[in-house]
Motif scaffolding. Structure first.
Motif, PDB file in Angstrom:
ATOM      1  N   VAL A 145       0.866  -1.180   0.000  1.00 48.10           N
ATOM      2  CA  VAL A 145       0.000   0.000   0.000  1.00 48.10           C
ATOM      3  C   VAL A 145       0.902   1.229   0.000  1.00 48.10           C
ATOM      4  N   CYS A 146       0.911   1.953  -1.119  1.00 48.35           N
ATOM      5  CA  CYS A 146       1.728   3.174  -1.228  1.00 48.35           C
ATOM      6  C   CYS A 146       0.855   4.379  -0.908  1.00 48.35           C
ATOM      7  N   VAL A 147       1.144   5.030   0.200  1.00 44.95           N
ATOM      8  CA  VAL A 147       0.417   6.254   0.554  1.00 44.95           C
ATOM      9  C   VAL A 147       1.118   7.391  -0.180  1.00 44.95           C
ATOM     10  N   ASN A 148       0.502   7.816  -1.294  1.00 46.37           N
ATOM     11  CA  ASN A 148       1.145   8.758  -2.211  1.00 46.37           C
ATOM     12  C   ASN A 148       0.749  10.204  -1.889  1.00 46.37           C
ATOM     13  N   LYS A 149       1.460  11.131  -2.515  1.00 47.68           N
ATOM     14  CA  LYS A 149       1.221  12.575  -2.373  1.00 47.68           C
ATOM     15  C   LYS A 149       1.459  13.042  -0.936  1.00 47.68           C
ATOM     16  N   MET A 150       2.425  12.413  -0.265  1.00 45.24           N
ATOM     17  CA  MET A 150       2.770  12.824   1.104  1.00 45.24           C
ATOM     18  C   MET A 150       3.255  14.272   1.134  1.00 45.24           C
ATOM     19  N   VAL A 182       4.195   1.899   2.474  1.00 46.36           N
ATOM     20  CA  VAL A 182       5.306   2.817   2.190  1.00 46.36           C
ATOM     21  C   VAL A 182       4.731   4.218   1.949  1.00 46.36           C
ATOM     22  N   PRO A 183       5.176   5.236   2.710  1.00 42.88           N
ATOM     23  CA  PRO A 183       4.749   6.608   2.422  1.00 42.88           C
ATOM     24  C   PRO A 183       5.632   7.187   1.321  1.00 42.88           C
ATOM     25  N   ILE A 184       5.016   7.675   0.241  1.00 40.44           N
ATOM     26  CA  ILE A 184       5.825   8.125  -0.905  1.00 40.44           C
ATOM     27  C   ILE A 184       5.304   9.451  -1.462  1.00 40.44           C
ATOM     28  N   SER A 185       6.129  10.080  -2.262  1.00 41.34           N
ATOM     29  CA  SER A 185       5.683  11.132  -3.177  1.00 41.34           C
ATOM     30  C   SER A 185       6.245  10.758  -4.542  1.00 41.34           C
ATOM     31  N   ALA A 186       5.391  10.248  -5.402  1.00 39.14           N
ATOM     32  CA  ALA A 186       5.845   9.835  -6.735  1.00 39.14           C
ATOM     33  C   ALA A 186       6.349  11.040  -7.522  1.00 39.14           C
ATOM     34  N   LEU A 187       5.709  12.200  -7.303  1.00 41.19           N
ATOM     35  CA  LEU A 187       6.091  13.413  -8.023  1.00 41.19           C
ATOM     36  C   LEU A 187       7.498  13.876  -7.635  1.00 41.19           C
ATOM     37  N   LYS A 188       7.768  13.858  -6.336  1.00 37.28           N
ATOM     38  CA  LYS A 188       9.064  14.363  -5.843  1.00 37.28           C
ATOM     39  C   LYS A 188      10.120  13.262  -5.727  1.00 37.28           C
ATOM     40  N   LYS A 197      14.393  12.349   2.668  1.00 34.50           N
ATOM     41  CA  LYS A 197      14.913  13.153   3.789  1.00 34.50           C
ATOM     42  C   LYS A 197      13.761  13.872   4.495  1.00 34.50           C
ATOM     43  N   ASN A 198      12.602  13.912   3.830  1.00 35.66           N
ATOM     44  CA  ASN A 198      11.444  14.631   4.397  1.00 35.66           C
ATOM     45  C   ASN A 198      10.651  13.789   5.395  1.00 35.66           C
ATOM     46  N   MET A 199      10.933  12.479   5.432  1.00 35.87           N
ATOM     47  CA  MET A 199      10.190  11.604   6.355  1.00 35.87           C
ATOM     48  C   MET A 199      11.153  10.769   7.211  1.00 35.87           C
ATOM     49  N   PRO A 200      11.947  11.426   8.058  1.00 32.95           N
ATOM     50  CA  PRO A 200      12.909  10.681   8.893  1.00 32.95           C
ATOM     51  C   PRO A 200      12.220   9.711   9.852  1.00 32.95           C
ATOM     52  N   TRP A 201      10.923   9.959  10.107  1.00 34.33           N
ATOM     53  CA  TRP A 201      10.173   9.082  11.016  1.00 34.33           C
ATOM     54  C   TRP A 201       9.885   7.709  10.406  1.00 34.33           C
ATOM     55  N   TYR A 202       9.972   7.578   9.068  1.00 38.01           N
ATOM     56  CA  TYR A 202       9.701   6.288   8.412  1.00 38.01           C
ATOM     57  C   TYR A 202      10.986   5.467   8.357  1.00 38.01           C
ATOM     58  N   GLU A 203      10.940   4.282   8.950  1.00 30.02           N
ATOM     59  CA  GLU A 203      12.160   3.464   9.057  1.00 30.02           C
ATOM     60  C   GLU A 203      12.164   2.251   8.133  1.00 30.02           C
ATOM     61  N   GLY A 204      11.112   2.107   7.328  1.00 31.29           N
ATOM     62  CA  GLY A 204      11.046   0.945   6.426  1.00 31.29           C
ATOM     63  C   GLY A 204      11.875   1.157   5.168  1.00 31.29           C
ATOM     64  N   SER A 205      11.720   0.223   4.218  1.00 29.62           N
ATOM     65  CA  SER A 205      12.513   0.288   2.981  1.00 29.62           C
ATOM     66  C   SER A 205      11.800   1.146   1.944  1.00 29.62           C
ATOM     67  N   THR A 206      12.555   1.552   0.912  1.00 25.20           N
ATOM     68  CA  THR A 206      11.926   2.253  -0.217  1.00 25.20           C
ATOM     69  C   THR A 206      11.114   1.244  -1.021  1.00 25.20           C
ATOM     70  N   LEU A 207      10.267   1.757  -1.907  1.00 29.74           N
ATOM     71  CA  LEU A 207       9.431   0.873  -2.718  1.00 29.74           C
ATOM     72  C   LEU A 207      10.286  -0.033  -3.602  1.00 29.74           C
ATOM     73  N   LEU A 208      11.271   0.541  -4.297  1.00 27.41           N
ATOM     74  CA  LEU A 208      12.087  -0.275  -5.200  1.00 27.41           C
ATOM     75  C   LEU A 208      12.874  -1.340  -4.432  1.00 27.41           C
ATOM     76  N   TYR A 209      13.402  -0.974  -3.263  1.00 28.56           N
ATOM     77  CA  TYR A 209      14.151  -1.951  -2.461  1.00 28.56           C
ATOM     78  C   TYR A 209      13.235  -3.124  -2.105  1.00 28.56           C
ATOM     79  N   HIS A 210      11.991  -2.816  -1.741  1.00 31.42           N
ATOM     80  CA  HIS A 210      11.039  -3.882  -1.403  1.00 31.42           C
ATOM     81  C   HIS A 210      10.751  -4.752  -2.620  1.00 31.42           C
ATOM     82  N   LEU A 211      10.552  -4.110  -3.781  1.00 28.43           N
ATOM     83  CA  LEU A 211      10.283  -4.876  -5.012  1.00 28.43           C
ATOM     84  C   LEU A 211      11.465  -5.778  -5.370  1.00 28.43           C
TER      85      LEU A 211
END
Length: 419
Positions: A145-150, A182-188, A197-211
């Motif tokens: 689940v990608c929470v986009n437009k963060m 994964v909290p993301i901003s596809a645009l940015k 760098k805008n979400m230091p509170w998120y400690e999980g992997s990036t989307l591509l790393y997970h894929l």
């Protein structure tokens, strides 16, 4: 070749509501993983400038059809390919519109993983529930689940946590074993390929790393040996005049030369003499390899037969209970005649009964329906003219699926999962 090496290809599908940013996300994956030619990038930059954007509109990379751009929507299923040093990827990009449920079923039917996009400003919508239910119905093993437009909610941890809690409460009713967020901003580009760098509170992997790292080797059924015969090979040459090979794709289990096997529907048994892949003899074969097999005994085998293990056989039946997604504008009614395709076998079939329709938003059953329309999902009973060698879809997605073909038009009108 090991099972692990054979699974370096990941098929995934993307789904979400309209304007959730699917095209931008796929564009970002392609762009940041350097899977795009220079001239394509230049073209997109030029188009973005022409539209007056002060950024590169990566969604233009995926919206290739002119009609889509003019309408501002993505239609049908588009397949995209890209690769990293670790894995190859095939993306099935499906539309968000409610009237394209059938397209999502088509795109997701072979996927190992589904990405569900949620707009951080809007939270869970009807389409989120619909797409998640279809992913569950199709037994897609992994969900992200990608929470986009963060970036539009100031990268708020509270907004993200609320969406995660809402989704977990809903998905607990579904049959999905692996859900990641994964909290993301596809645009940015936040957390898509590069860490944010805008979400230091998120400690999980990036989307591509997970894929790249999600474990898919155990997704296929390596227990139940299933080899539907697609073609009998009999070369008409003097040096190969005694050769009789059976070609097809392995839909489950592991086969090795010397194994005892049984042929359905005849019930004759033999042993595997050899297995060839691209003309080379191999020591073992497993799903989804396409191979040619020879047996020690001459047995009458034809297309649509299935080679299995004597002590592990599918159910042989002419009565099927199926969850079907109806794909045709003409509604389906009971007592309708169809052509049913299951693995490599085709036969005539009759729709005996429509038991109920599923409301994909509430997951409730709608009983007493006399017909089902396009994009409806329903449970039906089917009687086939010839025996089918079936497993439940839950156990094996290949031998547990069917398609229905209209005998008058030859159109594929339904896709079904055997219960």
């Amino acid at each position: 070749m090991s099972i692990q090496e054979n699974n370096q290809l990941l098929r995934f599908t993307t789904a979400g509501s309209v304007d959730d940013g699917k095209s931008t996300l796929i564009g970002r994956l392609l762009y940041d993983s350097k899977s795009i030619f220079e001239d394509q990038i230049e073209q997109v930059k030029a188009s973005s400038e022409k539209k007056g954007f002060d950024y590169v509109d990566l969604s233009l990379l995926t919206d290739g059809l002119k009609s889509e751009r003019e309408q501002g929507i993505t239609i049908d299923v588009a397949y995209r390919y890209f690769a990293t040093p670790r894995r190859k990827f095939i993306i099935a990009d499906t539309p968000g519109h409610i009237q394209y449920t059938r397209n999502m079923v088509t795109g997701a039917s072979t996927a190992n993983l589904a990405i569900i996009l949620v707009d951080a400003r809007k939270g869970l919508l009807e389409q989120t529930y619909r797409h998640s239910f279809i992913a569950s119905l199709l037994k897609i093993p992994h969900l992200v689940v990608c929470v986009n437009k963060m970036d539009l909610v100031d990268y708020s941890e509270d907004v993200y946590n609320q969406i995660v809690a809402d989704y977990e409460a809903f998905s607990s009713k579904l049959d999905i074993k692996d859900v990641q967020f994964v909290p993301i901003s596809a645009l940015k580009g936040d957390n898509v390929v590069e860490r944010s760098k805008n979400m230091p509170w998120y400690e999980g992997s990036t989307l591509l790393y997970h894929l790249e790292h999600v474990h898919i080797a155990s997704d296929s059924n390596h227990i139940d040996c299933r080899f539907p015969v697609q073609m009998v090979i009999r070369p008409h040459t003097l040096e190969h005049q005694d050769f009789r090979g059976y070609a097809g794709r392995i839909d489950g289990g592991i086969f090795k030369p010397g194994d005892e096997v049984k042929v359905l529907p005849s019930g004759f048994t033999s042993r595997i003499k050899s297995i060839e892949l691209n003309g080379q003899a191999i020591d073992e074969a497993f799903s989804p390899m396409s191979v040619t097999m020879t047996l020690e005994d001459e047995i009458d085998i034809s297309r649509g037969d299935m080679i299995v293990r004597p002590n592990n056989q599918p159910e042989v039946t002419q009565d099927l209970e199926v969850m079907v997604c109806w794909m045709n504008q003409q509604a389906l009614q009971a007592r309708t005649k169809m052509i049913l395709k299951h693995t490599t076998k085709e036969c005539q079939a009759m729709i005996k009964e429509i038991q109920y329709k599923v409301d994909v938003n509430t997951l409730h059953r709608i009983e007493g329906v006399s017909q089902i329309g396009m994009n409806d999902i329903a449970r039906i009973s089917i009687r086939t003219a010839q025996p089918i060698f079936k497993d439940s879809y839950r156990r094996n997605r290949q031998t547990g699926s069917i398609i229905l073909i209209d005998p008058n038009t030859n159109e594929t009108v339904g896709a079904g999962m055997i219960i």
